[in-house]
Motif scaffolding. Structure first.
Motif, PDB file in Angstrom:
ATOM      1  N   THR A 282       0.821  -1.212   0.000  1.00  0.00           N
ATOM      2  CA  THR A 282       0.000   0.000   0.000  1.00  0.00           C
ATOM      3  C   THR A 282       0.858   1.266   0.000  1.00  0.00           C
ATOM      4  OG1 THR A 282      -0.133  -0.125   2.415  1.00  0.00           O
ATOM      5  CG2 THR A 282      -1.928  -1.144   1.155  1.00  0.00           C
ATOM      6  N   ALA A 283       2.107   1.141  -0.391  1.00  0.00           N
ATOM      7  CA  ALA A 283       3.012   2.297  -0.356  1.00  0.00           C
ATOM      8  C   ALA A 283       2.590   3.350  -1.380  1.00  0.00           C
ATOM      9  CB  ALA A 283       4.437   1.850  -0.640  1.00  0.00           C
ATOM     10  N   PRO A 284       2.593   4.626  -0.987  1.00  0.00           N
ATOM     11  CA  PRO A 284       2.318   5.701  -1.953  1.00  0.00           C
ATOM     12  C   PRO A 284       3.595   6.085  -2.693  1.00  0.00           C
ATOM     13  CG  PRO A 284       2.627   6.641   0.225  1.00  0.00           C
ATOM     14  CD  PRO A 284       2.782   5.136   0.385  1.00  0.00           C
ATOM     15  N   ASN A 285       3.445   6.731  -3.816  1.00  0.00           N
ATOM     16  CA  ASN A 285       4.591   7.330  -4.523  1.00  0.00           C
ATOM     17  C   ASN A 285       5.709   6.339  -4.818  1.00  0.00           C
ATOM     18  OD1 ASN A 285       3.355   9.881  -4.397  1.00  0.00           O
ATOM     19  ND2 ASN A 285       4.214  10.260  -2.369  1.00  0.00           N
ATOM     20  N   VAL A 286       5.360   5.159  -5.289  1.00  0.00           N
ATOM     21  CA  VAL A 286       6.389   4.200  -5.684  1.00  0.00           C
ATOM     22  C   VAL A 286       7.040   4.682  -6.975  1.00  0.00           C
ATOM     23  CG1 VAL A 286       6.851   1.835  -6.413  1.00  0.00           C
ATOM     24  CG2 VAL A 286       5.226   2.276  -4.564  1.00  0.00           C
ATOM     25  N   ALA A 287       8.360   4.709  -6.965  1.00  0.00           N
ATOM     26  CA  ALA A 287       9.113   5.141  -8.154  1.00  0.00           C
ATOM     27  C   ALA A 287       9.796   3.928  -8.775  1.00  0.00           C
ATOM     28  CB  ALA A 287      10.148   6.185  -7.769  1.00  0.00           C
ATOM     29  N   TYR A 288       9.601   3.746 -10.067  1.00  0.00           N
ATOM     30  CA  TYR A 288      10.236   2.659 -10.823  1.00  0.00           C
ATOM     31  C   TYR A 288      11.213   3.285 -11.807  1.00  0.00           C
ATOM     32  CZ  TYR A 288      10.655  -0.737 -14.652  1.00  0.00           C
ATOM     33  OH  TYR A 288      11.118  -1.571 -15.652  1.00  0.00           O
ATOM     34  N   THR A 289      12.484   2.899 -11.727  1.00  0.00           N
ATOM     35  CA  THR A 289      13.515   3.540 -12.547  1.00  0.00           C
ATOM     36  C   THR A 289      14.387   2.503 -13.244  1.00  0.00           C
ATOM     37  OG1 THR A 289      13.634   5.306 -10.878  1.00  0.00           O
ATOM     38  CG2 THR A 289      15.373   5.227 -12.549  1.00  0.00           C
ATOM     39  N   PRO A 290      14.269   2.362 -14.553  1.00  0.00           N
ATOM     40  CA  PRO A 290      15.280   1.587 -15.273  1.00  0.00           C
ATOM     41  C   PRO A 290      16.624   2.297 -15.148  1.00  0.00           C
ATOM     42  CG  PRO A 290      13.321   1.927 -16.624  1.00  0.00           C
ATOM     43  CD  PRO A 290      13.194   2.831 -15.438  1.00  0.00           C
ATOM     44  N   LEU A 291      17.650   1.566 -14.812  1.00  0.00           N
ATOM     45  CA  LEU A 291      18.949   2.175 -14.542  1.00  0.00           C
ATOM     46  C   LEU A 291      19.730   2.370 -15.838  1.00  0.00           C
ATOM     47  CD1 LEU A 291      19.874   0.262 -11.268  1.00  0.00           C
ATOM     48  CD2 LEU A 291      18.734   2.478 -11.530  1.00  0.00           C
ATOM     49  N   ASP A 292      19.225   3.281 -16.660  1.00  0.00           N
ATOM     50  CA  ASP A 292      19.915   3.638 -17.892  1.00  0.00           C
ATOM     51  C   ASP A 292      21.129   4.502 -17.561  1.00  0.00           C
ATOM     52  OD1 ASP A 292      17.822   2.344 -19.053  1.00  0.00           O
ATOM     53  OD2 ASP A 292      16.910   4.113 -19.959  1.00  0.00           O
ATOM     54  N   THR A 293      22.072   4.525 -18.473  1.00  0.00           N
ATOM     55  CA  THR A 293      23.287   5.313 -18.263  1.00  0.00           C
ATOM     56  C   THR A 293      23.598   6.153 -19.500  1.00  0.00           C
ATOM     57  OG1 THR A 293      24.775   3.592 -19.104  1.00  0.00           O
ATOM     58  CG2 THR A 293      24.258   3.535 -16.747  1.00  0.00           C
ATOM     59  N   VAL A 294      24.367   7.202 -19.280  1.00  0.00           N
ATOM     60  CA  VAL A 294      24.906   8.042 -20.348  1.00  0.00           C
ATOM     61  C   VAL A 294      26.318   8.437 -19.949  1.00  0.00           C
ATOM     62  CG1 VAL A 294      24.794  10.318 -21.453  1.00  0.00           C
ATOM     63  CG2 VAL A 294      22.706   8.986 -21.172  1.00  0.00           C
ATOM     64  N   MET A 295      27.243   8.375 -20.877  1.00  0.00           N
ATOM     65  CA  MET A 295      28.580   8.936 -20.638  1.00  0.00           C
ATOM     66  C   MET A 295      29.030   9.615 -21.916  1.00  0.00           C
ATOM     67  SD  MET A 295      31.226   9.855 -19.067  1.00  0.00           S
ATOM     68  CE  MET A 295      30.901   9.227 -17.435  1.00  0.00           C
ATOM     69  N   VAL A 296      28.961  10.937 -21.914  1.00  0.00           N
ATOM     70  CA  VAL A 296      29.394  11.719 -23.069  1.00  0.00           C
ATOM     71  C   VAL A 296      30.897  11.934 -22.945  1.00  0.00           C
ATOM     72  CG1 VAL A 296      29.156  13.901 -24.311  1.00  0.00           C
ATOM     73  CG2 VAL A 296      27.152  12.853 -23.224  1.00  0.00           C
ATOM     74  N   PRO A 297      31.671  11.613 -23.970  1.00  0.00           N
ATOM     75  CA  PRO A 297      33.125  11.810 -23.891  1.00  0.00           C
ATOM     76  C   PRO A 297      33.485  13.290 -23.863  1.00  0.00           C
ATOM     77  CG  PRO A 297      32.498  11.105 -26.091  1.00  0.00           C
ATOM     78  CD  PRO A 297      31.264  11.001 -25.256  1.00  0.00           C
ATOM     79  N   ASN A 298      34.702  13.553 -23.466  1.00  0.00           N
ATOM     80  CA  ASN A 298      35.248  14.902 -23.441  1.00  0.00           C
ATOM     81  C   ASN A 298      35.308  15.471 -24.869  1.00  0.00           C
ATOM     82  OD1 ASN A 298      36.845  17.165 -22.998  1.00  0.00           O
ATOM     83  ND2 ASN A 298      38.459  16.062 -21.901  1.00  0.00           N
ATOM     84  N   PRO A 299      34.786  16.695 -25.104  1.00  0.00           N
ATOM     85  CA  PRO A 299      34.279  17.695 -24.176  1.00  0.00           C
ATOM     86  C   PRO A 299      32.754  17.718 -24.139  1.00  0.00           C
ATOM     87  CG  PRO A 299      34.765  18.768 -26.247  1.00  0.00           C
ATOM     88  CD  PRO A 299      35.067  17.302 -26.445  1.00  0.00           C
ATOM     89  N   TRP A 300      32.200  18.313 -23.078  1.00  0.00           N
ATOM     90  CA  TRP A 300      30.753  18.397 -22.886  1.00  0.00           C
ATOM     91  C   TRP A 300      30.205  19.745 -23.350  1.00  0.00           C
ATOM     92  CZ3 TRP A 300      31.455  16.776 -17.107  1.00  0.00           C
ATOM     93  CH2 TRP A 300      31.811  15.415 -17.047  1.00  0.00           C
ATOM     94  N   TYR A 301      30.828  20.362 -24.328  1.00  0.00           N
ATOM     95  CA  TYR A 301      30.385  21.686 -24.773  1.00  0.00           C
ATOM     96  C   TYR A 301      30.614  21.827 -26.267  1.00  0.00           C
ATOM     97  CZ  TYR A 301      35.412  22.516 -24.404  1.00  0.00           C
ATOM     98  OH  TYR A 301      36.781  22.410 -24.529  1.00  0.00           O
ATOM     99  N   ARG A 302      29.854  22.730 -26.833  1.00  0.00           N
ATOM    100  CA  ARG A 302      30.062  23.233 -28.182  1.00  0.00           C
ATOM    101  C   ARG A 302      29.758  24.721 -28.130  1.00  0.00           C
ATOM    102  NH1 ARG A 302      31.979  18.904 -28.456  1.00  0.00           N
ATOM    103  NH2 ARG A 302      31.709  17.279 -30.050  1.00  0.00           N
ATOM    104  N   GLY A 303      30.774  25.539 -28.321  1.00  0.00           N
ATOM    105  CA  GLY A 303      30.569  26.977 -28.230  1.00  0.00           C
ATOM    106  C   GLY A 303      30.145  27.387 -26.834  1.00  0.00           C
ATOM    107  N   ARG A 304      29.098  28.190 -26.760  1.00  0.00           N
ATOM    108  CA  ARG A 304      28.608  28.726 -25.493  1.00  0.00           C
ATOM    109  C   ARG A 304      27.500  27.879 -24.878  1.00  0.00           C
ATOM    110  NH1 ARG A 304      29.634  34.238 -24.378  1.00  0.00           N
ATOM    111  NH2 ARG A 304      31.003  35.260 -25.895  1.00  0.00           N
TER     112      ARG A 304
END
Length: 407
Positions: A282-304
């Protein structure tokens, strides 16, 4: 959907080398989560004019908790949030592991304590977001919920952002803290870096805690674990992690029943923590999360335009460090931005400091998840329990030393 007008890399270099930021300037942060709000506070403290937008109508989230270790607490101290965090947090003793029958296996500490701070604090997610939002507003940040970027046009002198409310605003810099499904990452890189299935899922739910629960208790069962983590106010959150092949679509109305079923499958007919497990029905607010991942290689920017936090490096929760890495991102970037160097130099130094640290924690978190799931048979479970006693303490100590080092 943000209109796509990505710059070529050579154009980005030209933009950045001419982008002198002798003052912090006007900055847009996309995403009002933990990392985005902490970055907004860090940047506002050095004099930046900060707008924060978020596609959600408000910051209400399922009532689950999250943990923050010494490194995250150090970063919060730098932006003036430590005392308030400790006031709403629950300092926890070492992790206690049990087998599914309630036999104690091992206690594993969270690392050393520094400067009188706890080495781990469990926090209510919504309480922290409310506190961080209030601090950002106090420092002059503007927070616009139910608002997203629909168009980004950058040039040598700045970035023009069209917002979903029909307005258009000009910024010196745009930072995407908009999570694993980041729109800003899509603007920068298209579909090149998208969430990847790790094979694991997590169920979380807040329930009443038994009076006897003094610290986090994890019960290792077949193919995963059931955890009981205390929060303030007599509450705890229960977490169930396990391997789940494919990507099934569960009915949210059935989340509580499914979470209870998964926990009972791991625990078998054991009576250990049975009352707490039964309360999941009877728990409220059950959260189900597939444990997906992301790893963007260096660098994490383009311009500004750049990304940080889960938009750049979403990891599995097996070291409890995803949020801390996001907080560190914003604090480190704000420090570097004070130098008055070109934006390109600031971003280059930022990546030199952040990428190796984040990638190490990302790799180990994923490895630890797969090691946990390799326990689906009685024989494999016995090997896993022996690993917890003989190998896990050294592995956790190694990680703790990394987290304790300079970020």
């Amino acid at each position: 959907m943000i209109q796509q007008q990505r710059l070529t890399w050579l154009h980005c270099i030209d933009v950045l080398e001419r982008a002198q930021m002798s003052k912090p300037g006007k900055i847009l942060i996309v995403g009002a989560g933990i990392g985005g709000l902490c970055a907004a506070i860090a940047l506002a403290q050095i004099g930046a004019e900060v707008d924060v937008i978020d596609i959600k109508p408000d910051n209400s989230v399922p009532g689950v908790g999250w943990g923050l270790r010494t490194n995250g607490l150090r970063a919060l101290r730098e932006i003036g949030l430590l005392e308030q965090t400790l006031a709403i947090g629950f300092p926890t003793p070492p992790l206690s592991y049990y087998d599914r029958n309630g036999r104690h296996v091992v206690d594993i500490p969270y690392g050393r304590k520094f400067d009188g701070m706890p080495n781990n604090v469990q926090l209510p997610r919504l309480g922290f977001l409310e506190m961080a939002s209030a601090r950002a507003l106090e420092l002059g940040c503007t927070i616009m919920m139910a608002t997203t970027a629909v168009d980004i046009q950058q040039d040598v002198t700045g970035v023009t952002v069209g917002l979903s409310d029909g307005s258009s605003r000009r910024y010196d810099l745009v930072i995407g803290f908009d999570g694993i499904n980041s729109q800003i990452r899509g603007y920068l890189f298209g579909e090149k870096y998208v969430p990847v299935r790790s094979g694991g899922v997590a169920w979380r739910a807040p329930v009443r805690a038994p009076d006897t629960l003094r610290g986090a208790v994890f019960c290792h069962g077949f193919g995963g674990k059931v955890g009981f983590v205390p929060l303030v106010g007599g509450m705890m959150y229960v977490i169930v992690t396990h391997f789940e092949p494919g990507r099934p679509r569960h009915d949210p109305a059935a989340f509580a029943q499914i979470m209870h079923q998964r926990a009972r499958e791991m625990m078998g007919d054991s009576t250990f923590m049975a009352e707490a497990i039964d309360s999941l029905r009877t728990a409220p607010n059950v959260a189900y999360t597939p444990l997906d991942t992301v790893m963007v290689p260096n660098p994490w920017y383009r311009g500004r335009v750049m990304i940080m936090g889960d938009a750049a490096h979403a990891m599995t929760p097996y070291l409890g460090s995803g949020a801390a890495m996001a907080i560190e991102d914003g604090v480190v970037f704000a420090k570097l931005l004070q130098t008055g160097d070109t934006l390109y130099d600031v971003q280059t130094r930022f990546m030199a400091r952040r990428y190796p640290r984040v990638k190490t924690i990302w790799d180990i978190s994923l490895q630890m998840m797969h090691e946990e799931f390799d326990s689906a048979t009685p024989e494999a479970l016995e090997r896993r329990l022996a690993h917890l006693v003989n190998e896990e303490p050294a592995a956790i100590d190694y990680v703790s030393r990394i987290l304790e080092s300079e970020y």
